[in-house]
Structures are given as C-alpha cells and as structure tokens.
Design a protein around this motif. Structure first.
Motif, mmCIF file in Angstrom:
data_model
loop_
_atom_site.group_PDB
_atom_site.id
_atom_site.type_symbol
_atom_site.label_atom_id
_atom_site.label_comp_id
_atom_site.label_asym_id
_atom_site.label_seq_id
_atom_site.Cartn_x
_atom_site.Cartn_y
_atom_site.Cartn_z
ATOM 1 N N GLY A 48 9.117 11.774 -7.584
ATOM 2 C CA GLY A 48 8.385 12.681 -8.849
ATOM 3 C C GLY A 48 7.015 13.180 -8.601
ATOM 4 O O GLY A 48 6.107 12.297 -8.242
ATOM 5 N N TYR A 49 6.652 14.226 -8.561
ATOM 6 C CA TYR A 49 5.189 14.974 -8.184
ATOM 7 C C TYR A 49 4.310 14.119 -9.053
ATOM 8 O O TYR A 49 3.245 13.726 -8.549
ATOM 9 N N GLN A 50 4.238 14.084 -10.254
ATOM 10 C CA GLN A 50 3.335 13.450 -11.166
ATOM 11 C C GLN A 50 3.134 11.962 -10.869
ATOM 12 O O GLN A 50 2.039 11.508 -10.870
ATOM 13 N N ALA A 51 4.277 11.413 -10.455
ATOM 14 C CA ALA A 51 4.216 9.782 -10.207
ATOM 15 C C ALA A 51 3.453 9.819 -8.779
ATOM 16 O O ALA A 51 2.808 8.720 -8.788
ATOM 17 N N VAL A 52 3.598 10.583 -8.009
ATOM 18 C CA VAL A 52 3.066 10.539 -6.723
ATOM 19 C C VAL A 52 1.514 10.690 -6.859
ATOM 20 O O VAL A 52 0.968 9.812 -6.390
ATOM 21 N N LYS A 53 1.262 11.869 -7.613
ATOM 22 C CA LYS A 53 -0.247 12.163 -8.072
ATOM 23 C C LYS A 53 -0.868 10.981 -8.613
ATOM 24 O O LYS A 53 -2.082 10.579 -8.127
ATOM 25 N N ASP A 54 -0.288 10.046 -9.762
ATOM 26 C CA ASP A 54 -0.909 8.999 -10.326
ATOM 27 C C ASP A 54 -1.054 7.960 -9.261
ATOM 28 O O ASP A 54 -2.173 7.126 -9.491
ATOM 29 N N LEU A 55 -0.127 7.642 -8.691
ATOM 30 C CA LEU A 55 -0.071 6.535 -7.597
ATOM 31 C C LEU A 55 -1.133 6.471 -6.591
ATOM 32 O O LEU A 55 -1.673 5.735 -6.084
ATOM 33 N N LEU A 56 -1.007 8.062 -5.970
ATOM 34 C CA LEU A 56 -2.205 7.975 -4.982
ATOM 35 C C LEU A 56 -3.402 7.980 -5.544
ATOM 36 O O LEU A 56 -4.542 7.701 -4.559
ATOM 37 N N ALA A 57 -3.777 8.218 -6.737
ATOM 38 C CA ALA A 57 -4.998 8.180 -7.236
ATOM 39 C C ALA A 57 -5.534 6.806 -7.588
ATOM 40 O O ALA A 57 -6.624 6.346 -7.784
ATOM 41 N N MET A 58 -4.617 5.539 -7.365
ATOM 42 C CA MET A 58 -4.790 4.265 -7.454
ATOM 43 C C MET A 58 -5.384 3.664 -6.214
ATOM 44 O O MET A 58 -4.454 2.692 -5.962
ATOM 45 N N ASP A 59 -6.529 4.135 -5.732
ATOM 46 C CA ASP A 59 -6.838 3.401 -4.446
ATOM 47 C C ASP A 59 -7.127 1.999 -4.475
ATOM 48 O O ASP A 59 -7.028 1.117 -3.531
ATOM 49 N N ASP A 60 -7.369 1.483 -5.573
ATOM 50 C CA ASP A 60 -7.637 -0.023 -5.780
ATOM 51 C C ASP A 60 -6.542 -0.855 -5.812
ATOM 52 O O ASP A 60 -6.336 -2.038 -5.555
ATOM 53 N N LYS A 61 -5.291 -0.173 -5.883
ATOM 54 C CA LYS A 61 -3.786 -0.658 -6.180
ATOM 55 C C LYS A 61 -3.018 -0.349 -5.248
ATOM 56 O O LYS A 61 -2.135 -1.080 -4.729
ATOM 57 N N MET A 62 -3.148 0.747 -4.667
ATOM 58 C CA MET A 62 -2.168 1.364 -3.642
ATOM 59 C C MET A 62 -2.587 1.986 -2.332
ATOM 60 O O MET A 62 -3.747 2.369 -2.473
ATOM 61 N N LYS A 63 -1.850 1.993 -1.220
ATOM 62 C CA LYS A 63 -2.341 2.355 -0.004
ATOM 63 C C LYS A 63 -1.131 3.000 0.757
ATOM 64 O O LYS A 63 -0.181 2.300 0.778
ATOM 65 N N VAL A 64 -1.380 4.100 1.154
ATOM 66 C CA VAL A 64 -0.299 4.612 2.098
ATOM 67 C C VAL A 64 -0.204 3.439 3.561
ATOM 68 O O VAL A 64 -1.256 3.536 4.040
ATOM 69 N N ASN A 65 0.817 2.951 3.641
ATOM 70 C CA ASN A 65 0.778 1.847 4.883
ATOM 71 C C ASN A 65 1.462 2.603 5.998
ATOM 72 O O ASN A 65 2.425 2.294 6.478
ATOM 73 N N PHE A 66 0.670 3.331 6.687
ATOM 74 C CA PHE A 66 1.039 3.711 8.050
ATOM 75 C C PHE A 66 0.911 2.884 9.171
ATOM 76 O O PHE A 66 1.523 2.722 10.198
ATOM 77 N N GLU A 67 -0.141 1.782 8.823
ATOM 78 C CA GLU A 67 -0.253 0.694 9.654
ATOM 79 C C GLU A 67 0.879 -0.262 9.818
ATOM 80 O O GLU A 67 1.140 -0.499 11.021
ATOM 81 N N GLY A 68 1.697 -0.259 8.838
ATOM 82 C CA GLY A 68 3.178 -0.965 8.997
ATOM 83 C C GLY A 68 3.932 -0.182 10.133
ATOM 84 O O GLY A 68 4.778 -1.025 10.922
ATOM 85 N N VAL A 69 3.771 1.020 9.873
ATOM 86 C CA VAL A 69 4.725 1.963 10.727
ATOM 87 C C VAL A 69 3.986 1.703 12.324
ATOM 88 O O VAL A 69 4.894 1.422 13.297
ATOM 89 N N VAL A 70 2.799 1.717 12.392
ATOM 90 C CA VAL A 70 1.969 1.630 13.841
ATOM 91 C C VAL A 70 2.484 0.240 14.417
ATOM 92 O O VAL A 70 2.917 0.132 15.553
ATOM 93 N N GLU A 71 2.358 -0.765 13.623
ATOM 94 C CA GLU A 71 2.812 -2.048 14.044
ATOM 95 C C GLU A 71 4.468 -2.189 14.366
ATOM 96 O O GLU A 71 4.756 -2.630 15.375
#
Length: 122
Positions: A48-71
């Motif tokens: 859901g677009y709005q859910a993505v937008k809302d979640l990505l704004a939560m820098d203190d609680k959410m993080k895109v975890n590409f580090e896990g992909v790298v590992e």
C-alpha cells in the motif's frame, strides 16, 4: 497488539514470471486479505502506497535493511556491498536529507510523467 506472524496474509509469488508480467490480480487479492501487507517467500511485502510512505517516515522505528542482504550474499566490504549500504533508501538523518535534496528534481510527478513512456517500454 497483534503480532504480524499471527495475521492471515496473502502470499505474493514475486519470484514467478507470471507475477512480474501482471502483478495486479495478486496484489488485489492481497488487499482483500489485508489493506497493505502480504507475505512473500522471504518475508513480508508492503503493497500500500500510504503505508509505505508512513512507515518510511518512521526513521526512529523503521530502517530499510539492505545490510542484511549484503551479509546474506557475503558482500560486506565489496563495491556492491558498500553501494547497497550507502544508497538513499538505506541511510537516514542528515546524509539521507542531503542525498534526497540532490535527486529530488528527478523524482517529481512532472518528471515521472515525462519519462512514463520509457518506463512502460522497459
């Protein structure tokens, strides 16, 4: 609060060519089960677009975890690994704001409309 593992979610077959060719029927099916969340073979997908937008704004609680992909791919310290760890979606704070300001003009609705024919072709 209900745990995400307890939810009855649709499964999106994102690894299948049929899904890539026409994802909308499966996305609509997923929305009937949950308005913005589904599963896929490796985890969860927010559809859901709005859910993505809302979640990505939560820098203190959410993080895109590409580090896990790298590992996962054993790419820590490689050029690709550094690229994945330093791209816009993976950084936060001042660095994210600086990078976003640099590319903002390329991602306006007007620019998207100008490039839409090329996007559809690709």
């Amino acid at each position: 609060m209900q745990n995400v593992t307890e939810l009855d979610l649709a499964v999106l077959p994102i690894e299948q060519p049929e899904f890539a060719a026409n994802p909308m029927p499966k996305a609509e099916e997923a929305r009937r089960k949950h308005p913005w969340l589904a599963k896929f073979h490796s985890g969860y997908a927010i559809h859901g677009y709005q859910a993505v937008k809302d979640l990505l704004a939560m820098d203190d609680k959410m993080k895109v975890n590409f580090e896990g992909v790298v590992e996962h791919f054993g790419a820590k310290g490689t050029d690709w690994g550094r690229f994945m760890e330093e791209i816009l979606p993976t950084v936060s704070g001042e660095k994210h704001a600086r990078l976003r300001a640099c590319v903002a003009m390329a991602f306006t609705p007007r620019r998207a409309n100008q490039t839409r024919p090329a996007m559809r072709k690709v």
